[in-house]
Design a protein around this motif. Structure first.
Motif, short mmCIF file in Angstrom:
data_model
loop_
_atom_site.label_atom_id
_atom_site.label_comp_id
_atom_site.label_asym_id
_atom_site.label_seq_id
_atom_site.Cartn_x
_atom_site.Cartn_y
_atom_site.Cartn_z
N ASN A 154 0.82 -1.22 0.00
CA ASN A 154 0.00 0.00 0.00
C ASN A 154 0.86 1.27 0.00
O ASN A 154 0.60 2.22 0.74
N GLY A 155 1.87 1.29 -0.83
CA GLY A 155 2.72 2.47 -0.94
C GLY A 155 3.76 2.62 0.14
O GLY A 155 4.55 3.57 0.12
N GLY B 241 -2.30 -6.16 3.52
CA GLY B 241 -2.43 -5.01 2.63
C GLY B 241 -2.30 -5.43 1.18
O GLY B 241 -2.27 -6.63 0.87
N ASP B 242 -2.21 -4.44 0.30
CA ASP B 242 -2.06 -4.70 -1.13
C ASP B 242 -0.58 -4.90 -1.45
O ASP B 242 0.19 -3.93 -1.55
N TYR B 243 -0.20 -6.15 -1.61
CA TYR B 243 1.21 -6.53 -1.81
C TYR B 243 1.74 -5.95 -3.11
O TYR B 243 1.10 -6.03 -4.16
N GLU B 244 2.93 -5.36 -3.03
CA GLU B 244 3.65 -4.74 -4.14
C GLU B 244 2.93 -3.52 -4.72
O GLU B 244 3.30 -3.03 -5.78
N SER B 245 1.92 -3.02 -4.02
CA SER B 245 1.25 -1.80 -4.48
C SER B 245 2.09 -0.58 -4.14
O SER B 245 2.57 -0.43 -3.01
N GLN B 246 2.25 0.31 -5.11
CA GLN B 246 3.03 1.54 -4.92
C GLN B 246 2.16 2.69 -4.40
O GLN B 246 2.67 3.76 -4.10
N ASN C 100 -7.77 0.82 0.94
CA ASN C 100 -7.91 -0.38 1.76
C ASN C 100 -7.05 -0.33 3.01
O ASN C 100 -7.40 -0.88 4.04
N GLY C 101 -5.89 0.32 2.91
CA GLY C 101 -5.02 0.47 4.07
C GLY C 101 -4.30 -0.80 4.46
O GLY C 101 -4.43 -1.85 3.84
N ILE C 102 -3.50 -0.68 5.53
CA ILE C 102 -2.71 -1.78 6.06
C ILE C 102 -3.21 -2.11 7.46
O ILE C 102 -3.53 -1.21 8.24
N SER C 103 -3.28 -3.39 7.78
CA SER C 103 -3.67 -3.78 9.13
C SER C 103 -2.58 -4.62 9.77
O SER C 103 -1.82 -5.32 9.09
#
Length: 266
Positions: free
Chosen positions: A112-113, A211-216, A221-224
């Motif tokens: 997620n960046g 989270g969204d893996y490898e997302s820049q 959605n965020g990270i938990s």
């Protein structure tokens, strides 16, 4: 993606098996091990085989390195240090020692960046303990790149093991996480009159990041983050024939959630 992160198994097979059993219930996509698979406990080889089979990424810990290396000057070691070295190395075959010694120092990915960097102890060494009571500037160094890290960027999230008790802290918009220990959890702030049930400490600890893996991108959605504590059968783990030179200390430490007799009375 849901990523389980384990660390510091230290030859505790029952704790590791129950941890993987719990992971299987959590719909995990990837498992990362931050090292110290072997040493201390009685089932190093069994733990090594299980980690190798189950984990997608394995980082080398200081014990993995120490007991797989060949360049030791035993003449400079104390008697107990020499016995520990000889016993732990006697458990491993040549291929297992090579596998441990060849493990990477760290691992990185985008989520997620956020740049997530994982290592055993610090970005510069696999041995130095960084604890929650350390200064802000000391903890800030955990986000900085070194010649041992994969990238030369500052990490947004730094995740490590080594100190055996979990915590999370926020510094300068960055997140520092210790995942705790699967096989040798302990606390140093202890007081017989104030201590809670030992099961608050003598459990297997691990961590889940999602989270969204490898997302820049910093997606909506965020990270938990989730810390997991798993009960295991300590007496079953200790019920084995062994000539472990640390046997008596290990029994005391695992049962009491303490490192040797070290305690900070508060």
């Amino acid at each position: 993606m849901r990523i389980a992160i384990i660390s510091d198994i230290h030859g505790n097979l029952e704790a590791l098996k129950m941890t993987f059993k719990d992971i299987e219930k959590r719909h995990i996509d990837k498992i990362i091990c931050l090292g110290d698979i072997i040493a201390k406990g009685n089932h190093s080889v069994e733990c090594l085989k299980l980690v190798k089979a189950k984990c997608d990424v394995v980082i080398r810990g200081n014990c993995d390195r120490h007991f797989s290396e060949n360049n030791h000057d035993i003449n400079k070691m104390s008697d107990i240090e020499r016995k520990r070295l000889e016993w732990n190395q006697s458990l491993l075959n040549k291929e297992q020692r090579k596998w441990l010694n060849d493990l990477p120092f760290c691992y990185e990915f985008m989520l997620n960046g956020s740049l997530v960097r994982l290592f055993h102890a610090t970005p510069w060494t696999d041995r130095e303990p960084i604890v929650n009571e350390d200064s802000i500037e000391t903890k800030y160094k955990m986000f900085l790149p070194t010649d041992k890290t994969i990238s030369h960027k500052k990490a947004d999230i730094a995740i490590y093991g080594h100190i055996h008790h979990p915590f999370l802290d926020k510094i300068y918009n960055r997140t520092l996480i210790n995942v705790g220990s699967v096989g040798f959890s302990f606390d140093v702030i202890r007081n017989k009159e104030k201590d809670a049930n030992l099961l608050e400490t003598t459990v297997a600890n691990y961590f889940i990041i999602e989270g969204d893996y490898e997302s820049q991108d910093h997606t909506e959605n965020g990270i938990s983050f989730e810390f997991r504590r798993v009960k295991y059968d300590i007496e079953k783990e200790l019920n084995c024939e062994t000539d472990n030179p640390e046997k008596d200390n290990y029994i005391y430490e695992i049962r009491n959630g303490m490192y040797g007799n070290m305690q900070k009375i508060n």
